[in-house]
Enzyme design. Sequence first.
Site, short mmCIF file in Angstrom:
data_model
loop_
_atom_site.label_atom_id
_atom_site.label_comp_id
_atom_site.label_asym_id
_atom_site.label_seq_id
_atom_site.Cartn_x
_atom_site.Cartn_y
_atom_site.Cartn_z
N GLY A 1 -2.51 -28.99 -1.27
CA GLY A 1 -2.79 -27.45 -1.51
C GLY A 1 -2.77 -26.95 -2.90
O GLY A 1 -2.41 -27.48 -4.05
N GLN A 2 -2.82 -25.51 -2.70
CA GLN A 2 -3.06 -24.89 -4.02
C GLN A 2 -1.64 -25.01 -4.66
O GLN A 2 -1.73 -25.71 -6.12
CB GLN A 2 -3.10 -23.16 -3.90
CG GLN A 2 -2.77 -22.48 -5.00
CD GLN A 2 -2.99 -20.98 -4.72
OE1 GLN A 2 -4.06 -20.37 -5.21
NE2 GLN A 2 -1.83 -20.35 -3.78
N ASP A 3 -0.53 -24.42 -4.34
CA ASP A 3 0.65 -24.85 -4.80
C ASP A 3 1.13 -26.12 -5.15
O ASP A 3 1.75 -26.56 -6.25
CB ASP A 3 2.01 -23.92 -4.03
CG ASP A 3 1.65 -22.52 -3.91
OD1 ASP A 3 0.86 -22.01 -4.32
OD2 ASP A 3 2.34 -21.98 -3.27
N ASP B 1 2.69 -36.96 8.06
CA ASP B 1 2.24 -35.64 8.61
C ASP B 1 3.71 -35.01 9.12
O ASP B 1 4.74 -35.73 9.54
CB ASP B 1 1.43 -35.94 9.84
CG ASP B 1 1.03 -34.64 10.12
OD1 ASP B 1 1.76 -33.70 10.82
OD2 ASP B 1 -0.36 -34.26 10.07
N ALA C 1 2.24 -26.91 5.64
CA ALA C 1 1.98 -26.08 6.61
C ALA C 1 0.85 -25.55 7.13
O ALA C 1 -0.47 -25.92 6.28
CB ALA C 1 2.81 -24.34 6.08
N SER D 1 8.00 -17.03 3.19
CA SER D 1 6.81 -16.36 3.01
C SER D 1 7.15 -14.90 3.20
O SER D 1 8.05 -14.53 4.10
CB SER D 1 5.69 -16.80 3.88
OG SER D 1 4.57 -15.73 4.08
N GLU E 1 5.41 -12.91 4.56
CA GLU E 1 4.85 -12.83 5.85
C GLU E 1 5.93 -12.54 7.00
O GLU E 1 5.76 -11.84 8.05
CB GLU E 1 3.82 -13.83 6.55
CG GLU E 1 2.45 -13.94 5.90
CD GLU E 1 1.58 -12.30 6.35
OE1 GLU E 1 1.92 -11.72 7.32
OE2 GLU E 1 0.88 -11.82 5.39
N TYR F 1 2.44 -17.37 12.50
CA TYR F 1 2.68 -17.87 11.36
C TYR F 1 4.13 -17.64 10.75
O TYR F 1 4.86 -18.07 10.18
CB TYR F 1 1.43 -17.77 10.25
CG TYR F 1 1.79 -18.25 8.80
CD1 TYR F 1 1.92 -19.46 8.51
CD2 TYR F 1 2.10 -17.32 7.92
CE1 TYR F 1 2.30 -19.75 7.08
CE2 TYR F 1 2.45 -17.50 6.52
CZ TYR F 1 2.62 -18.73 6.32
OH TYR F 1 2.99 -19.18 4.69
#
Length: 347
Positions: free
Chosen positions: A18-20, A70, A94, A137, A139, A160
């Site tokens: 992923g990005q991070d 996984d 995630a 997060s 969120e 999420y």
Amino acid sequence: MGLKVTNSKKALILGITGQDGSYLAELLLEKGYEVHGLIRRSSSFNTERINHLYQGPQDADRRIFLHYGDLSDGSRLVSLVASIQPDEVYNLGAQSHVRVSFDEPEYTADVTGLGSVRLLEAVRLVSPSSKFYQASSSEMFGASAPPQNEETIFYPRSPYGAAKVYSYWITRNYREAYGLFAVNGILFNHESPRRGETFVTRKITRAVARIKAGQDNKLYLGNLDAVRDWGYAPEYVEGMWRMLQVDKPDDFVLATGTASTVREFLDWSFSFVGLDWRNYVEFDSRYLRPTEVDALIGDASKAKTELKWEPKVLPEELAHIMVEADIKLLENSGKDWIDRPKFESGD
């Protein structure tokens, strides 16, 4: 990018593709770490963000390794952590798309929520000295009034966000119940040219590049009034690493403290190439969430004081960085792709 590590350490990154994860892998390799990453099996290559870090099995100085697994497979996590014995474990894996979590709430809860306890249990059972980082997060704050910091009450407004709240508390529970060095990094929105193309910032900057090149003429978006605190992902992974270098585990907010709307991000992105976004953007209700989060603005005072971490790239510069990168990516698309090295993962 900060302090150097002189002794060789091992790190395990969940979500390395992923990005991070890709920026964190770069950072740790730069600091002399041996880096292990978990990836899901696919019949097609899914390592695009880390292909530039490729080292073949024949490389005597190889320091990056990928393993199939996984977060839904607890037994695999146990065997992997047992075999690697990592000094540091970073759980960045995630189902991370907020809007998609409404369509796949059970899967989001399983991977984003229960995946964390599976990984924590693996660490507790077979490598309890490993330091553990949980990607929490903004969120989680949801409807709580900004600015939000480590003491703000959680009020998630999506499956999420709710799954991340579970992961936050189970991480704290394992820290307090078992004495694990386990921390939560509560990161506000952080973006980059490696951001997934379905996330609003990258959706905007990619559309700008395509419209500028004459390959498209419309961009469809939902809520333009949502307020977010956007930072630059490479700076935020430095903060992740710093959280695992302190003497005592704790939880930290990382944010710029800057409030920006989607509308403003549109303006910065389109004006960078001399265009007016109003001529190209149309509203589509399908991109609205069933429950919206109006404003997320972080207060990272604690990280500034205790981690000596402070962001430098603010939202307008971030938009320009991303637009410029997407223009270059479009110009180079399709060139020499078959010759790029690919990881032989699962080794």
